[in-house]
Design a protein around this motif. Structure first.
Motif, PDB file in Angstrom:
ATOM      1  N   VAL A 189       0.858  -1.183   0.000  1.00  0.00           N
ATOM      2  CA  VAL A 189       0.000   0.000   0.000  1.00  0.00           C
ATOM      3  C   VAL A 189       0.897   1.236   0.000  1.00  0.00           C
ATOM      4  N   ILE A 190       0.549   2.199  -0.856  1.00  0.00           N
ATOM      5  CA  ILE A 190       1.305   3.441  -0.934  1.00  0.00           C
ATOM      6  C   ILE A 190       0.350   4.611  -0.795  1.00  0.00           C
ATOM      7  N   PHE A 191       0.603   5.472   0.185  1.00  0.00           N
ATOM      8  CA  PHE A 191      -0.150   6.711   0.353  1.00  0.00           C
ATOM      9  C   PHE A 191       0.654   7.807  -0.330  1.00  0.00           C
ATOM     10  N   THR A 192       0.014   8.530  -1.245  1.00  0.00           N
ATOM     11  CA  THR A 192       0.721   9.495  -2.079  1.00  0.00           C
ATOM     12  C   THR A 192      -0.055  10.800  -2.192  1.00  0.00           C
ATOM     13  N   LYS A 193       0.560  11.724  -2.904  1.00  0.00           N
ATOM     14  CA  LYS A 193      -0.119  12.914  -3.424  1.00  0.00           C
ATOM     15  C   LYS A 193       0.105  12.890  -4.926  1.00  0.00           C
ATOM     16  N   SER A 194      -0.905  13.254  -5.677  1.00  0.00           N
ATOM     17  CA  SER A 194      -0.836  13.134  -7.134  1.00  0.00           C
ATOM     18  C   SER A 194       0.251  14.005  -7.754  1.00  0.00           C
ATOM     19  N   SER A 195       0.636  15.091  -7.102  1.00  0.00           N
ATOM     20  CA  SER A 195       1.635  16.006  -7.656  1.00  0.00           C
ATOM     21  C   SER A 195       3.064  15.707  -7.192  1.00  0.00           C
ATOM     22  N   CYS A 196       3.259  14.654  -6.418  1.00  0.00           N
ATOM     23  CA  CYS A 196       4.569  14.346  -5.828  1.00  0.00           C
ATOM     24  C   CYS A 196       5.393  13.480  -6.780  1.00  0.00           C
ATOM     25  N   SER A 199       7.701   8.036  -8.638  1.00  0.00           N
ATOM     26  CA  SER A 199       8.866   7.168  -8.792  1.00  0.00           C
ATOM     27  C   SER A 199       8.710   5.863  -8.011  1.00  0.00           C
ATOM     28  N   ILE A 200       8.195   5.961  -6.793  1.00  0.00           N
ATOM     29  CA  ILE A 200       8.020   4.760  -5.967  1.00  0.00           C
ATOM     30  C   ILE A 200       6.934   3.860  -6.559  1.00  0.00           C
ATOM     31  N   LYS A 201       5.839   4.444  -7.030  1.00  0.00           N
ATOM     32  CA  LYS A 201       4.796   3.641  -7.684  1.00  0.00           C
ATOM     33  C   LYS A 201       5.375   2.918  -8.898  1.00  0.00           C
ATOM     34  N   THR A 202       6.155   3.630  -9.697  1.00  0.00           N
ATOM     35  CA  THR A 202       6.766   3.034 -10.886  1.00  0.00           C
ATOM     36  C   THR A 202       7.712   1.892 -10.510  1.00  0.00           C
ATOM     37  N   LEU A 203       8.495   2.077  -9.454  1.00  0.00           N
ATOM     38  CA  LEU A 203       9.389   1.022  -8.976  1.00  0.00           C
ATOM     39  C   LEU A 203       8.596  -0.232  -8.617  1.00  0.00           C
ATOM     40  N   PHE A 204       7.509  -0.068  -7.879  1.00  0.00           N
ATOM     41  CA  PHE A 204       6.693  -1.223  -7.493  1.00  0.00           C
ATOM     42  C   PHE A 204       6.125  -1.918  -8.721  1.00  0.00           C
ATOM     43  N   TYR A 205       5.614  -1.148  -9.686  1.00  0.00           N
ATOM     44  CA  TYR A 205       5.078  -1.746 -10.908  1.00  0.00           C
ATOM     45  C   TYR A 205       6.175  -2.476 -11.675  1.00  0.00           C
ATOM     46  N   ASP A 206       7.370  -1.887 -11.743  1.00  0.00           N
ATOM     47  CA  ASP A 206       8.488  -2.524 -12.439  1.00  0.00           C
ATOM     48  C   ASP A 206       8.912  -3.832 -11.766  1.00  0.00           C
ATOM     49  N   LEU A 207       8.744  -3.916 -10.454  1.00  0.00           N
ATOM     50  CA  LEU A 207       9.065  -5.146  -9.726  1.00  0.00           C
ATOM     51  C   LEU A 207       7.963  -6.190  -9.844  1.00  0.00           C
ATOM     52  N   GLY A 208       6.839  -5.822 -10.460  1.00  0.00           N
ATOM     53  CA  GLY A 208       5.732  -6.754 -10.652  1.00  0.00           C
ATOM     54  C   GLY A 208       4.659  -6.674  -9.596  1.00  0.00           C
ATOM     55  N   ALA A 209       4.762  -5.710  -8.701  1.00  0.00           N
ATOM     56  CA  ALA A 209       3.757  -5.541  -7.651  1.00  0.00           C
ATOM     57  C   ALA A 209       2.620  -4.657  -8.164  1.00  0.00           C
ATOM     58  N   SER A 210       1.469  -4.839  -7.597  1.00  0.00           N
ATOM     59  CA  SER A 210       0.308  -4.015  -7.918  1.00  0.00           C
ATOM     60  C   SER A 210      -0.222  -3.431  -6.609  1.00  0.00           C
ATOM     61  N   PRO A 211       0.437  -2.378  -6.125  1.00  0.00           N
ATOM     62  CA  PRO A 211       0.066  -1.834  -4.815  1.00  0.00           C
ATOM     63  C   PRO A 211      -1.267  -1.105  -4.845  1.00  0.00           C
ATOM     64  N   ALA A 212      -1.911  -1.061  -3.691  1.00  0.00           N
ATOM     65  CA  ALA A 212      -3.071  -0.176  -3.525  1.00  0.00           C
ATOM     66  C   ALA A 212      -2.486   1.220  -3.353  1.00  0.00           C
ATOM     67  N   VAL A 213      -2.940   2.165  -4.151  1.00  0.00           N
ATOM     68  CA  VAL A 213      -2.428   3.536  -4.104  1.00  0.00           C
ATOM     69  C   VAL A 213      -3.557   4.464  -3.691  1.00  0.00           C
TER      70      VAL A 213
END
Length: 102
Positions: free
Chosen positions: A14-21, A26-40
């Motif tokens: 799970v990743i808590f974010t702000k849309s403009s950050c 970058s962290i969301k992209t890293l998780f997707y690249d590792l094959g994870a599908s986090p709740a954002v």
């Protein structure tokens, strides 16, 4: 605070974010690249986002964004996640939490 804790346990990652950050992106992209599908959860787009941001601060999330939870446990912010990625432990945490399979 209960809502944040509950959401942090809803998925393996799970990743808590702000849309403009940019670091959040970058962290969301890293998780997707590792094959994870986090709740954002983009708190600037959530109806109770300000309350949730305050709860994250009370949980010790500093800086507040991104706030990454794996297996219901707070891992840290971008610096902590990138450090874990560089030493190989991020992948291990994701495997252990069943966010990715190998």
């Amino acid at each position: 605070m209960d809502r944040v804790s509950e959401l942090a346990r809803t998925k393996a990652a799970v990743i808590f974010t702000k849309s403009s950050c940019c670091m959040c992106h970058s962290i969301k992209t890293l998780f997707y690249d590792l094959g994870a599908s986090p709740a954002v959860y983009e708190l600037d787009r959530e109806p109770r986002g300000k309350e949730m941001e305050s709860a994250l601060q009370k949980l010790g999330c500093n800086p507040t964004f991104p706030a990454v939870f794996i297996g219901g446990t707070y891992v840290g912010s971008a610096k902590d996640v990138l450090g874990a990625h560089l030493d190989g432990s991020l992948r291990d945490m994701l495997i252990e939490a069943k966010a990715i399979w190998f």
